[in-house]
Design an enzyme around this catalytic site. Structure first.
Site, short mmCIF file in Angstrom:
data_model
loop_
_atom_site.label_atom_id
_atom_site.label_comp_id
_atom_site.label_asym_id
_atom_site.label_seq_id
_atom_site.Cartn_x
_atom_site.Cartn_y
_atom_site.Cartn_z
NE ARG A 78 -2.40 8.88 -9.38
CZ ARG A 78 -3.28 8.17 -8.58
NH1 ARG A 78 -2.52 8.03 -7.48
NH2 ARG A 78 -4.28 8.63 -8.88
CG ASP A 96 -4.59 11.14 -6.68
OD1 ASP A 96 -4.03 9.98 -5.53
OD2 ASP A 96 -5.30 11.34 -7.34
CG ASP A 156 -6.47 8.97 5.97
OD1 ASP A 156 -5.66 8.91 6.80
OD2 ASP A 156 -7.42 9.01 5.14
CG PHE A 189 -3.99 15.53 1.53
CD1 PHE A 189 -4.52 14.46 1.61
CD2 PHE A 189 -3.78 16.71 0.21
CE1 PHE A 189 -5.26 13.86 0.06
CE2 PHE A 189 -3.99 15.74 -0.56
CZ PHE A 189 -4.36 14.94 -0.54
CD GLU A 228 -3.45 0.11 0.38
OE1 GLU A 228 -2.65 0.94 -0.19
OE2 GLU A 228 -4.60 0.16 1.00
CG ASP A 229 -0.98 4.06 -1.72
OD1 ASP A 229 -1.63 4.43 -1.14
OD2 ASP A 229 -1.51 5.24 -2.51
CE LYS A 263 -2.48 10.62 6.08
NZ LYS A 263 -3.77 11.89 5.37
#
Ligand code: 5GP
Length: 192
Positions: A174, A168, A112, A161, A108-109, A140
């Site tokens: 990106r 993105d 959250d 954020f 995963e990037d 996070k």
């Protein structure tokens, strides 16, 4: 060329961003994450499940440092509206490998709220893999609304954020080589 040069500030969609994690810091971290995979999954031929779109950069750089045999699969989540009680439901698209008895590592990037990772986890667990683990470049912790087991974390960051390196802002940013944070009081990321 100029958009790819590191700069301290970026401006996108009426928002200011400041440099947060440099390309070099990201690549150093990715190298150490890859070493962990090389060690922990030696002789296991794991299936690396890349969650699109955000993890495309992370996974592409990660596999440069992987020297064990792996299989790579790409997944997308399609959102659709469930009933009023279930709210938005995400369905996994693109899974072609049978995962029963395989060692599966989700890439995963960012995690959250954790809802996406949780849903993926549930769906994959139903396929009875030999093992299931999650690697995320960014986490996070303060934003988690559901417990998520992240076996491998690149950077723990505050609830802000971030954009760049695959992440993105309305499909933009990106391609940035560094990660930027939306300007408000920002705190430094913690290396794991
Ligand atoms: P979740 O809340 O389910 O853990 O994350 C859902 C998705 O929201 C992530 O996969 C990512 O695409 C997006 N997301 C969450 N936080 C951020 C962020 O700080 N920046 C960007 N660009 N996307 C984010």
């Amino acid at each position: 060329m100029s958009s790819q040069l590191s700069s301290q500030k970026k401006f996108l969609n009426q928002k200011n961003f400041s440099l947060y994690i440099s390309s070099q810091e990201i690549l150093d971290k990715i190298q150490s994450l890859a070493s962990l995979i090389n060690h922990d999954y030696a002789d296991k031929k794991p299936v690396l499940l890349v969650i699109l779109n955000g993890a495309f950069r992370f996974s592409a750089d990660l596999v440069r440092y992987i020297d064990i045999d792996v299989e790579i699969q790409f997944l997308r989540l399609a959102s659709y509206k469930g009933t009023e009680s279930t709210g938005e439901i995400k369905k996994i698209l693109g899974l072609t490998t049978h995962l029963a008895d395989r060692h599966v590592l989700i890439l995963e990037d960012i995690v959250d709220t954790g809802l996406t990772a949780h849903q993926i986890w549930q769906d994959l667990q139903a396929q009875k893999p030999a093992s299931l683990a999650l690697m995320t470049l960014l986490l996070k912790p303060d934003a988690l609304s559901i417990p998520v087991e992240c076996a491998y974390v690149g950077f723990s960051i505050p609830n802000q954020f971030v954009v760049g390196y695959g992440l993105d802002f309305d499909q933009q940013g990106r391609e940035w080589n560094d990660i930027y944070v939306a300007e408000e009081a920002s705190q430094p990321p913690k290396g794991e």
